[in-house]
Design a protein around this motif. Structure first.
Motif, PDB file in Angstrom:
ATOM      1  N   TYR A 158      47.794  13.845  11.006  1.00 14.85           N
ATOM      2  CA  TYR A 158      48.432  14.768  11.942  1.00 14.85           C
ATOM      3  C   TYR A 158      48.180  14.307  13.372  1.00 14.85           C
ATOM      4  CZ  TYR A 158      44.011  17.232  13.109  1.00 14.85           C
ATOM      5  OH  TYR A 158      42.754  17.568  13.558  1.00 14.85           O
ATOM      6  N   PRO A 159      49.066  14.656  14.305  1.00 12.89           N
ATOM      7  CA  PRO A 159      48.945  14.162  15.671  1.00 12.89           C
ATOM      8  C   PRO A 159      47.789  14.809  16.428  1.00 12.89           C
ATOM      9  CG  PRO A 159      50.749  15.705  15.527  1.00 12.89           C
ATOM     10  CD  PRO A 159      50.267  15.490  14.113  1.00 12.89           C
ATOM     11  N   SER A 160      47.290  14.094  17.413  1.00 11.00           N
ATOM     12  CA  SER A 160      46.176  14.634  18.199  1.00 11.00           C
ATOM     13  C   SER A 160      46.627  15.778  19.102  1.00 11.00           C
ATOM     14  CB  SER A 160      45.539  13.523  19.035  1.00 11.00           C
ATOM     15  OG  SER A 160      46.498  12.909  19.879  1.00 11.00           O
ATOM     16  N   ALA A 161      47.889  15.762  19.522  1.00 13.33           N
ATOM     17  CA  ALA A 161      48.429  16.833  20.364  1.00 13.33           C
ATOM     18  C   ALA A 161      49.396  17.682  19.542  1.00 13.33           C
ATOM     19  CB  ALA A 161      49.152  16.248  21.579  1.00 13.33           C
ATOM     20  N   VAL A 162      49.432  18.974  19.851  1.00 11.11           N
ATOM     21  CA  VAL A 162      50.286  19.906  19.117  1.00 11.11           C
ATOM     22  C   VAL A 162      51.757  19.537  19.302  1.00 11.11           C
ATOM     23  CG1 VAL A 162      50.955  22.320  18.851  1.00 11.11           C
ATOM     24  CG2 VAL A 162      48.597  21.747  19.442  1.00 11.11           C
ATOM     25  N   LEU A 163      52.504  19.531  18.184  1.00 12.98           N
ATOM     26  CA  LEU A 163      53.946  19.362  18.245  1.00 12.98           C
ATOM     27  C   LEU A 163      54.618  20.733  18.144  1.00 12.98           C
ATOM     28  CD1 LEU A 163      54.465  16.223  15.972  1.00 12.98           C
ATOM     29  CD2 LEU A 163      54.631  16.345  18.466  1.00 12.98           C
ATOM     30  N   PRO A 164      55.808  20.883  18.722  1.00 12.97           N
ATOM     31  CA  PRO A 164      56.441  22.210  18.758  1.00 12.97           C
ATOM     32  C   PRO A 164      56.665  22.853  17.397  1.00 12.97           C
ATOM     33  CG  PRO A 164      57.491  20.764  20.343  1.00 12.97           C
ATOM     34  CD  PRO A 164      56.540  19.906  19.556  1.00 12.97           C
ATOM     35  N   TYR A 165      56.827  22.058  16.352  1.00  6.80           N
ATOM     36  CA  TYR A 165      57.107  22.641  15.032  1.00  6.80           C
ATOM     37  C   TYR A 165      55.889  23.290  14.391  1.00  6.80           C
ATOM     38  CZ  TYR A 165      54.735  19.289  11.927  1.00  6.80           C
ATOM     39  OH  TYR A 165      53.787  18.562  11.246  1.00  6.80           O
ATOM     40  N   GLU A 166      54.693  22.989  14.881  1.00  8.94           N
ATOM     41  CA  GLU A 166      53.482  23.515  14.259  1.00  8.94           C
ATOM     42  C   GLU A 166      53.390  25.024  14.494  1.00  8.94           C
ATOM     43  OE1 GLU A 166      49.873  21.366  15.095  1.00  8.94           O
ATOM     44  OE2 GLU A 166      50.978  19.492  15.364  1.00  8.94           O
ATOM     45  N   LEU A 167      53.250  25.757  13.404  1.00  9.75           N
ATOM     46  CA  LEU A 167      53.221  27.205  13.494  1.00  9.75           C
ATOM     47  C   LEU A 167      51.833  27.753  13.792  1.00  9.75           C
ATOM     48  CD1 LEU A 167      55.575  28.037  10.489  1.00  9.75           C
ATOM     49  CD2 LEU A 167      56.160  27.838  12.918  1.00  9.75           C
ATOM     50  N   HIS A 168      50.808  26.938  13.529  1.00  6.05           N
ATOM     51  CA  HIS A 168      49.423  27.392  13.734  1.00  6.05           C
ATOM     52  C   HIS A 168      48.627  26.289  14.426  1.00  6.05           C
ATOM     53  CE1 HIS A 168      50.457  30.765  11.141  1.00  6.05           C
ATOM     54  NE2 HIS A 168      50.935  29.903  10.273  1.00  6.05           N
TER      55      HIS A 168
END
Length: 262
Positions: A158-168
């Motif tokens: 998983y990416p180190s920075a939050v992506l917009p699709y992540e719900l949590h």
């Protein structure tokens, strides 16, 4: 690779090993027929693949299998999750369906249109999703018949920075996130993973783990754990080459395999 290449592979391990390393999201390949309906141009599609693919996880599982004292089995998806996501259930996960990321994605990681919302998922489900689910079910059943138990270790990144699709995505993002299931993740399996990987977190930013529906919530002989590795610990983001961290993680995954096999 051509469209005749396999869409998934079960790679044999030691006959008595209960462990299946499941690698569902490592590939970038989209057969020509499965590209129909995707509205992104080639450049945008490549950018999306950089973000959505769990890059190098098939190599990670291969290296770990080679290092383990008892070789695990490996079930590897050879197609991109933009074809179908084999870890979604078509009639469940309403939350992900609402986000356009059910078994057949209609949205990208930045919540742009990937396919029209009215796209009929059935052709892709019939061609790719259901055969995959059947084969994974059969692989687990064979481990139960031969080894008396099955342990699915889901290998993700998983990416180190939050992506917009992540719900949590607002929670902790540890070097290794361990996703658990209240029925299928026994404490000993979770403890073995923590020992093998060192700095870990549980169920953040991703939770749960994959078990075929035939066994899910029904057969305690099937244990499962999701291993989500933060990408900056082993590769250049997004979609870049692997670095030396991949070898360290392969050794840790092999240690988990051996602990489970014992």
């Amino acid at each position: 690779m051509t469209s005749a290449a396999p869409s998934f592979e079960l790679l044999p391990g030691a006959p008595a090993s209960p462990v299946i390393l499941h690698v569902p999201h490592s590939a970038r390949r989209i057969p020509a027929g499965a590209r129909a309906g995707i509205v992104l141009d080639d450049a945008a599609l490549e950018r999306e693949l950089d973000h959505i693919v769990d890059a190098h996880t098939a190599e990670l599982a291969e290296r770990a299998a080679g290092l383990a004292a008892v070789t695990p089995w490996r079930f590897v998806n050879r197609l991109s999750r933009l074809v179908v996501d084999p870890e979604r259930f078509p009639d469940e996960r309403e939350e992900m369906l609402a986000a356009g990321m059910g078994a057949v994605y209609t949205r990208t990681t930045d919540r742009q249109v990937l396919r029209p919302a009215q796209t009929d998922p059935e052709p892709l489900l019939a061609r790719y999703f259901r055969p995959y689910a059947r084969a994974m079910t059969e692989a687990v059943a064979e481990r139960l018949a031969v080894a008396g138990r099955a342990v699915i270790v889901d290998v993700h990144s998983y990416p180190s920075a939050v992506l917009p699709y992540e719900l949590h995505g607002e929670g902790p993002r540890p070097p290794v996130c361990l996703g658990t299931d209240s029925f299928h993740t026994p404490p000993a399996l979770l403890a073995a993973a923590r020992e093998a990987f060192g700095e870990t977190g549980v169920d953040s930013p991703f939770s749960g783990t994959y078990v075929p529906l035939e066994f899910h919530g029904r057969d305690p002989r099937v244990a499962a754990l999701m291993v989500e590795i933060r990408r900056d610990t082993y590769m250049t983001e997004p979609g870049g080459p692997a670095g030396p961290g991949l070898g360290r993680l392969a050794s840790a995954l092999a240690a988990l395999v051996d602990a489970v096999a014992r």
